[in-house]
Scaffold this active site. Structure first.
Site, mmCIF file in Angstrom:
data_model
loop_
_atom_site.group_PDB
_atom_site.id
_atom_site.type_symbol
_atom_site.label_atom_id
_atom_site.label_comp_id
_atom_site.label_asym_id
_atom_site.label_seq_id
_atom_site.Cartn_x
_atom_site.Cartn_y
_atom_site.Cartn_z
ATOM 1 C CG ASP A 27 42.367 42.250 35.623
ATOM 2 O OD1 ASP A 27 41.540 42.910 36.135
ATOM 3 O OD2 ASP A 27 43.061 41.610 36.449
ATOM 4 C CD GLU A 67 48.434 34.151 35.876
ATOM 5 O OE1 GLU A 67 48.822 34.358 36.881
ATOM 6 O OE2 GLU A 67 47.311 33.501 35.446
HETATM 7 C C1 GLP Z 1 41.900 37.559 39.519
HETATM 8 C C2 GLP Z 1 42.156 39.131 39.141
HETATM 9 C C3 GLP Z 1 42.943 39.842 40.202
HETATM 10 C C4 GLP Z 1 42.601 39.462 41.809
HETATM 11 C C5 GLP Z 1 42.436 37.607 41.719
HETATM 12 C C6 GLP Z 1 42.330 37.378 43.100
HETATM 13 O O1 GLP Z 1 42.628 36.789 38.866
HETATM 14 N N1 GLP Z 1 42.454 39.401 37.835
HETATM 15 O O2 GLP Z 1 42.799 41.126 40.042
HETATM 16 O O3 GLP Z 1 43.396 40.174 42.498
HETATM 17 O O4 GLP Z 1 41.781 37.326 40.899
HETATM 18 O O5 GLP Z 1 41.048 37.140 43.351
HETATM 19 P P1 GLP Z 1 40.180 36.961 44.690
HETATM 20 O O6 GLP Z 1 40.051 38.326 45.457
HETATM 21 O O7 GLP Z 1 38.741 36.552 44.157
HETATM 22 O O8 GLP Z 1 41.000 35.998 45.249
#
Ligand code: GLP
Length: 248
Positions: free
Chosen positions: A67, A143
Site C-alpha cells: 500500500d 479497512e
Molecule cells: C498500517 C499499514 C499496515 C500495517 C498497520 C499496522 O496501517 N498500512 O500494513 O500492518 O499499519 O502497523 P504497525 O505494525 O505499526 O502496528
C-alpha cells in the site's frame, strides 16, 4: 495454519526474517509481498544483517508492497516508498527497478490500481506476502467494511487508523485521509501469507481475525480461508487467541 509464539518483539522479528530468508533461499527469483508499519522493522533489520554478514541475496527478487498513502511523494518521509528504502531496500542487493510500491501521486489513481494488479498478475502472483495487522483488523489498508474488496483500490482510512498512524506524523491532521491498497484478491492469491504481530494492543485483532467469524468487519479474518498462513507473534499479541483455544 502454523503458529509461532516467540520471545518478545526481537524473537518475533527473527522468526519472521527466518521465514522470509528461507523463501529467498528456496526460490531466489521469488515475488515478495512486503508490508510497512512498525511491526516488520525488526525483521527487515535482521534480513539486512544476514545480507551484510551472511550473503543472503535479494538479487533476483521482485518486491511488491501492499500500500501507499494517497498524495505522498516517494521522498516524503512518511511515504511507504521512503519507509521501504530506508528500512530494507537501501540495505540489501535488490535491483532498484524490481521494487514496487503503488504510486501515491498518480494523477489517475484508478488507473494506477489497475496497473498494480496487472503487474502482480504478470509476475505470476506473490510467493510470500508479509502482513502486519491493524488494531481494527485491517491488512494492508483494507479497512473494515461491508464487503471484502478484491482488486487494488483507493480507500478512505478509518478514524481509528488515522489515529493509530498519527504517531508517525507531526499531528493527526497531517495523516493522509486516503490510501491505495492491494485488495483482498492478491493477498488471498499469495502462495504463503505470513502475519507478524507484536504487543498487547494487537491481541484483540489477532483473536478476532483467527478465531472470530469471517467477516469484512475484520478484514484479516478472510485469512482463515487461506490454505497456507503462518502467524508469528509474541506472547502479548497472541494471548487472547491462545486463551480462546487457538486459531479456528
Ligand atoms: C498500517 C499499514 C499496515 C500495517 C498497520 C499496522 O496501517 N498500512 O500494513 O500492518 O499499519 O502497523 P504497525 O505494525 O505499526 O502496528
Amino acid at each position: 495454519m502454523r503458529l509461532y509464539q516467540e520471545n518478545g518483539y526481537d524473537g518475533m522479528s527473527r522468526r519472521t526474517a527466518g521465514i522470509i530468508a528461507a523463501q529467498l533461499i528456496a526460490k531466489p527469483d521469488c515475488v515478495l509481498g512486503l508490508a510497512t508499519g512498525s511491526t516488520p522493522v525488526g525483521a527487515y533489520q535482521q534480513l539486512a544483517a544476514w545480507h551484510r554478514e551472511g550473503g543472503l541475496s535479494f538479487q533476483e527478487v521482485t518486491c511488491v508492497n501492499l500500500d501507499e498513502y494517497k498524495g505522498l511523494a516517494p521522498d516524503h518521509d512518511q511515504s511507504y516508498r521512503y519507509f521501504m528504502q530506508h528500512n530494507l531496500f537501501d540495505h540489501v542487493d535488490v535491483r532498484p527497478g524490481f521494487t514496487n510500491v503503488p504510486d501515491g501521486l498518480a494523477a489517475d489513481p484508478a488507473a494506477e490500481c489497475l496497473r498494480y494488479d496487472t503487474l502482480i498478475r504478470d509476475l505470476g502472483g506473490i510467493d510470500l506476502q508479509l502482513l502486519g495487522l491493524g488494531r481494527n483488523g485491517h491488512i494492508g489498508f483494507n479497512e473494515p467494511g461491508d464487503a471484502f474488496v478484491r482488486p487494488t483500490h483507493v480507500v478512505d482510512l478509518t478514524p481509528s487508523t488515522i489515529e493509530a498512524n498519527a504517531r508517525f506524523f507531526a499531528n493527526a491532521g497531517e495523516v493522509p485521509r486516503q490510501a491505495l491498497t492491494m485488495g483482498i484478491g492478491a493477498i488471498m492469491a499469495a502462495r504463503h501469507v505470513v502475519v507478524a504481530v507484536s504487543g498487547a494492543d494487537k491481541a484483540q485483532a489477532v483473536h478476532d481475525a483467527f478465531c472470530g467469524p469471517v467477516t469484512p468487519q475484520v478484514p484479516a479474518s478472510i485469512l482463515q480461508l487461506h490454505p497456507h498462513v503462518t502467524l508469528v507473534g509474541d506472547a502479548p499479541a497472541l494471548k487472547l487467541l491462545l486463551e480462546a483455544g487457538g486459531p479456528a
